[in-house]
Design an enzyme around this catalytic site. Sequence first.
Site: not given
Ligand code: AP5
Length: 216
Positions: A127, A13, A171, A88, A160
Amino acid sequence: MNVIFMGPPGAGKGTQAEKIVSEFQIPHISTGDAFRLAMSQGTPLGIEAKGYVDKGLLVPDEITNGIVRERLAQQDCEKGFLLDGFPRTIAQADALGEIVQSLNKKIEHVINLKVDRSFLLARLTGRRICKSCGATYHVIFNPPKQSDICDKCSGELYQRSDDTEEKVGTRLDEYTNKTAPLLDYYNKREILREVNGEQDIHAVTQQISSLLRGLA
Ligand code: AP5
Ligand code: ZN
């Protein structure tokens, strides 16, 4: 254009959002980024969020909804926005519906990046993120030219705190139990579009871009 990116942790994402907001010139609103910024600054929000984020648990809905409510009311969202990592939970989706309605907007597209669970652990544990500009890399799938240094700004790369094997497990369980039901929620509203997130990064970007330009 008002868009939501959905998908499990590690689906891509954030990686895709970086490219799509640059093409469509809309703000990228990531609740995860907002929590990490507050945590690094040690604000009251950051201190509260840390207790959840560091365990791999979702932050309570009221806190998260408040951040999005405030952000979407800002002027730069007039031309559209891309929400990444929100909503979410069903309660967050209901709150978002009310927020956009109160602003006379509506959500036009929900893009679901579909990636099998078997891909996600390797993506997350490999990552690396730039401390200065936030760019995302992967040690194998998208490596920087020089190890641990950002190609774009020469900033230092870091891992991270929630990208460990144990926290990734929590997660993914949170995703399955609380977030996956949203796919049905948006499918019923006929705005859900699926993209195969298992393709290489460039192919995924092209597919999303075509969808959003109405070409697919
Ligand atoms: P990346 O693009 O970074 O993946 P992502 O989908 O953004 O994953 P996140 O871990 O950021 O999502 P998340 O939803 O767990 O975290 P968030 O920050 O929202 O890609 C991942 C890796 O793969 C990278 O190294 C990239 O280079 C590689 N990659 C990407 N595409 C690829 C491809 N096509 N092929 C190969 N490699 C690839 O949330 C973190 C925390 O915040 C949560 O756990 C929670 O505690 C809190 N939080 C955030 N939002 C909320 C909410 N709405 N409600 C409650 N708590 C929340
Ligand atoms: Zn950088």
